[in-house]
Design a protein around this motif. Sequence first.
Motif, mmCIF file in Angstrom:
data_model
loop_
_atom_site.group_PDB
_atom_site.id
_atom_site.type_symbol
_atom_site.label_atom_id
_atom_site.label_comp_id
_atom_site.label_asym_id
_atom_site.label_seq_id
_atom_site.Cartn_x
_atom_site.Cartn_y
_atom_site.Cartn_z
ATOM 1 N N GLU A 129 0.840 -1.061 -0.022
ATOM 2 C CA GLU A 129 -0.032 0.016 0.033
ATOM 3 C C GLU A 129 0.857 1.150 -0.095
ATOM 4 O O GLU A 129 1.936 1.159 0.365
ATOM 5 C CB GLU A 129 -0.847 -0.124 1.285
ATOM 6 N N PRO A 130 0.418 2.490 -0.427
ATOM 7 C CA PRO A 130 1.096 3.631 -0.373
ATOM 8 C C PRO A 130 1.495 4.054 1.084
ATOM 9 O O PRO A 130 0.782 3.629 2.010
ATOM 10 C CB PRO A 130 0.010 4.640 -0.665
ATOM 11 N N ARG A 131 2.637 4.332 1.147
ATOM 12 C CA ARG A 131 3.560 4.713 2.574
ATOM 13 C C ARG A 131 4.317 3.638 2.972
ATOM 14 O O ARG A 131 5.044 3.660 3.856
ATOM 15 C CB ARG A 131 2.667 5.301 3.443
ATOM 16 N N ASP A 132 4.031 2.590 2.197
ATOM 17 C CA ASP A 132 4.726 1.316 2.760
ATOM 18 C C ASP A 132 6.192 1.592 2.425
ATOM 19 O O ASP A 132 6.715 2.012 1.228
ATOM 20 C CB ASP A 132 4.172 -0.051 1.988
ATOM 21 N N ARG A 133 7.253 0.949 2.896
ATOM 22 C CA ARG A 133 8.728 0.771 2.828
ATOM 23 C C ARG A 133 8.888 -0.593 2.457
ATOM 24 O O ARG A 133 8.985 -1.572 3.208
ATOM 25 C CB ARG A 133 9.596 1.049 3.972
ATOM 26 N N VAL A 134 9.491 -0.683 1.077
ATOM 27 C CA VAL A 134 9.373 -2.098 0.556
ATOM 28 C C VAL A 134 10.688 -2.599 0.118
ATOM 29 O O VAL A 134 11.300 -1.917 -0.547
ATOM 30 C CB VAL A 134 8.173 -2.278 -0.530
ATOM 31 N N LEU A 135 11.204 -3.839 0.219
ATOM 32 C CA LEU A 135 12.299 -4.244 -0.282
ATOM 33 C C LEU A 135 11.992 -5.568 -1.257
ATOM 34 O O LEU A 135 11.482 -6.525 -0.744
ATOM 35 C CB LEU A 135 13.268 -4.873 0.959
ATOM 36 N N ASP A 136 12.421 -5.446 -2.463
ATOM 37 C CA ASP A 136 12.520 -6.730 -3.457
ATOM 38 C C ASP A 136 13.813 -7.304 -3.340
ATOM 39 O O ASP A 136 14.824 -6.640 -4.063
ATOM 40 C CB ASP A 136 12.058 -5.820 -4.716
ATOM 41 N N MET A 137 14.096 -8.306 -2.622
ATOM 42 C CA MET A 137 15.319 -8.818 -2.219
ATOM 43 C C MET A 137 16.224 -9.307 -3.577
ATOM 44 O O MET A 137 17.363 -8.854 -3.783
ATOM 45 C CB MET A 137 15.390 -9.773 -1.505
ATOM 46 N N CYS A 138 15.356 -10.080 -4.588
ATOM 47 C CA CYS A 138 15.980 -10.892 -5.687
ATOM 48 C C CYS A 138 15.248 -10.185 -6.815
ATOM 49 O O CYS A 138 14.547 -10.906 -7.307
ATOM 50 C CB CYS A 138 16.216 -12.135 -5.585
ATOM 51 N N ALA A 139 15.497 -8.842 -7.436
ATOM 52 C CA ALA A 139 14.572 -8.161 -8.011
ATOM 53 C C ALA A 139 14.749 -8.303 -9.433
ATOM 54 O O ALA A 139 13.886 -8.275 -10.302
ATOM 55 C CB ALA A 139 14.668 -6.900 -7.817
ATOM 56 N N ALA A 140 15.825 -8.467 -9.878
ATOM 57 C CA ALA A 140 16.147 -8.804 -11.301
ATOM 58 C C ALA A 140 15.236 -9.769 -12.101
ATOM 59 O O ALA A 140 14.898 -10.948 -11.559
ATOM 60 C CB ALA A 140 17.442 -9.127 -11.797
ATOM 61 N N GLN A 148 3.781 0.108 -9.098
ATOM 62 C CA GLN A 148 2.444 0.485 -9.212
ATOM 63 C C GLN A 148 1.601 0.594 -8.148
ATOM 64 O O GLN A 148 0.662 1.362 -8.049
ATOM 65 C CB GLN A 148 2.077 -0.059 -10.459
ATOM 66 N N LEU A 149 1.969 -0.159 -7.017
ATOM 67 C CA LEU A 149 1.003 -0.103 -5.948
ATOM 68 C C LEU A 149 1.279 0.841 -5.029
ATOM 69 O O LEU A 149 0.631 1.086 -4.419
ATOM 70 C CB LEU A 149 1.068 -1.588 -5.310
ATOM 71 N N LEU A 150 2.540 1.057 -4.938
ATOM 72 C CA LEU A 150 3.072 2.128 -3.934
ATOM 73 C C LEU A 150 2.903 3.613 -4.287
ATOM 74 O O LEU A 150 2.558 4.446 -3.832
ATOM 75 C CB LEU A 150 4.723 1.890 -3.851
ATOM 76 N N SER A 170 6.366 6.637 0.254
ATOM 77 C CA SER A 170 6.512 5.255 -0.256
ATOM 78 C C SER A 170 7.955 5.093 -0.544
ATOM 79 O O SER A 170 8.417 5.994 -1.365
ATOM 80 C CB SER A 170 5.565 4.814 -1.231
ATOM 81 N N ILE A 171 8.281 3.895 -0.403
ATOM 82 C CA ILE A 171 9.865 3.578 -0.625
ATOM 83 C C ILE A 171 10.074 2.222 -1.327
ATOM 84 O O ILE A 171 9.289 1.310 -0.773
ATOM 85 C CB ILE A 171 10.901 3.749 0.542
ATOM 86 N N LEU A 172 10.719 1.958 -2.461
ATOM 87 C CA LEU A 172 10.809 0.644 -2.785
ATOM 88 C C LEU A 172 12.401 0.661 -3.259
ATOM 89 O O LEU A 172 13.024 1.277 -4.001
ATOM 90 C CB LEU A 172 10.114 0.432 -4.378
ATOM 91 N N TYR A 212 11.755 -2.236 6.944
ATOM 92 C CA TYR A 212 10.943 -2.443 5.948
ATOM 93 C C TYR A 212 9.685 -2.961 6.303
ATOM 94 O O TYR A 212 9.538 -3.867 7.263
ATOM 95 C CB TYR A 212 11.470 -3.510 4.787
ATOM 96 N N ASP A 213 8.747 -2.511 5.718
ATOM 97 C CA ASP A 213 7.287 -2.730 6.215
ATOM 98 C C ASP A 213 6.908 -4.212 5.542
ATOM 99 O O ASP A 213 6.460 -5.250 6.158
ATOM 100 C CB ASP A 213 6.041 -1.847 5.661
ATOM 101 N N LYS A 214 7.258 -4.486 4.235
ATOM 102 C CA LYS A 214 7.072 -5.764 3.489
ATOM 103 C C LYS A 214 8.421 -5.819 2.639
ATOM 104 O O LYS A 214 8.797 -5.049 2.249
ATOM 105 C CB LYS A 214 5.721 -5.537 2.716
ATOM 106 N N VAL A 215 8.639 -7.204 2.498
ATOM 107 C CA VAL A 215 9.460 -7.678 1.714
ATOM 108 C C VAL A 215 9.165 -8.682 0.803
ATOM 109 O O VAL A 215 8.554 -9.724 1.251
ATOM 110 C CB VAL A 215 10.971 -8.289 2.661
ATOM 111 N N LEU A 216 9.458 -8.825 -0.378
ATOM 112 C CA LEU A 216 9.308 -9.859 -1.565
ATOM 113 C C LEU A 216 10.770 -10.605 -1.748
ATOM 114 O O LEU A 216 11.667 -9.847 -2.044
ATOM 115 C CB LEU A 216 8.802 -9.135 -2.734
ATOM 116 N N LEU A 217 10.774 -11.797 -1.431
ATOM 117 C CA LEU A 217 11.994 -12.539 -1.778
ATOM 118 C C LEU A 217 11.359 -13.730 -2.940
ATOM 119 O O LEU A 217 10.828 -14.610 -2.538
ATOM 120 C CB LEU A 217 12.482 -13.314 -0.508
#
Length: 365
Positions: free
Chosen positions: A139-150, A160-162, A176-178, A232-237
């Motif tokens: 959601e907007p204002r979340d601080r998000v980390l995409d760990m293995c992003a390539a 687009q969600l942030l 928001s942070i990505l 981070y609020d949310k992390v995608l691995l």
Amino acid sequence: MPSIKATKVLQKRSDAALESFHAYYVKIWGEERWHNSLFPALSQSTRYCALINQFGNASETMSFLQEGADDQLKEEDCLQCLRQNMGESAGKLSVVTRSSDKTFPRARLVEGLHPEETVLSHWALDFASVLAASILNVEPRDRVLDMCAAPGGKSIVLAQLLFPTLKSDEENDQKSILHSNEYDSMRCKRLTSNLQAYLPKILFANKAVEALQLDGSTKTVVNELPLGEGGYDKVLLDAPCSSERHIVHAYLAARSSGRIADEMANWKPSHSKKLAKTQGALLMTTLKAVKIGGSVLYATCSISIEENDGVIEATLDALGREQDKNHNREWQIQVDRQLEDRLEAKATLDKFSETTKHETEIVIG
């Protein structure tokens, strides 16, 4: 696709690897299911969807995607499923597929949100990738980390969600942070290039979006992250994995031309065990990077239990041992293994998934 000319010796080696490959997955899934269901499914051509770039002229993109095609674009059922559960968040995404197996045209430059700025129109990817990034419920204002992003497709979904209402410099005040990370130097360059091609320049200028090049599997890397431990609020691995479909496709393509695919010839059952160690290290890092009460989504493109449920169980055991040694760590991990029970449109997702001990396996043909 790497392949080499077949010789009797190489053919024998490839046949042995294929036999071992089949035996490994028969042991996991059973002979009937592997040979009659899963292997045929992995053998099918990848059917891509198109993620429409909402930072560009979406109507222009839809028009040229349909241009010259004799089939119709349609919205994915799974996105409807997400919208019923995530409301406006998933509603900011636009994902279409073709009613046939035709591929999408290459992305082209379209008018961006800001004057004299252009961005690429769409990203063609497997819908399971869109689904994985969306389920994180950013959601907007979340601080998000995409760990293995390539190469960056999931990061584009997350962006687009942030930043769903980004239209001017003044409106970008949602904090928001990505952070999109990739350790391999060449893949990181590609990730950076893709992010810059799809996202508004203002996001990079104010460091709302940033590409990182860190080895997420090292024990101390969490201290090198811009927001540090618990930042981070949310992390995608989306962890590096066996990706059996890639191996099967390489094998079938090489066989059809009388060649040997390196991917199959070099495959060994021990590869999953080696990958599982890296996956576990990455998962441990993401659990330290996320804040108390935050969420980590662990995803792979593998159907190996060793790389999925096995990694989660090993990580839970490792956390238990670490907490025994460091009594000052009082946080706990809760595994949300009943994804389908949280979804109102359960019947829709049931068509694509099944629940394992700790995870939801999603297969989209």
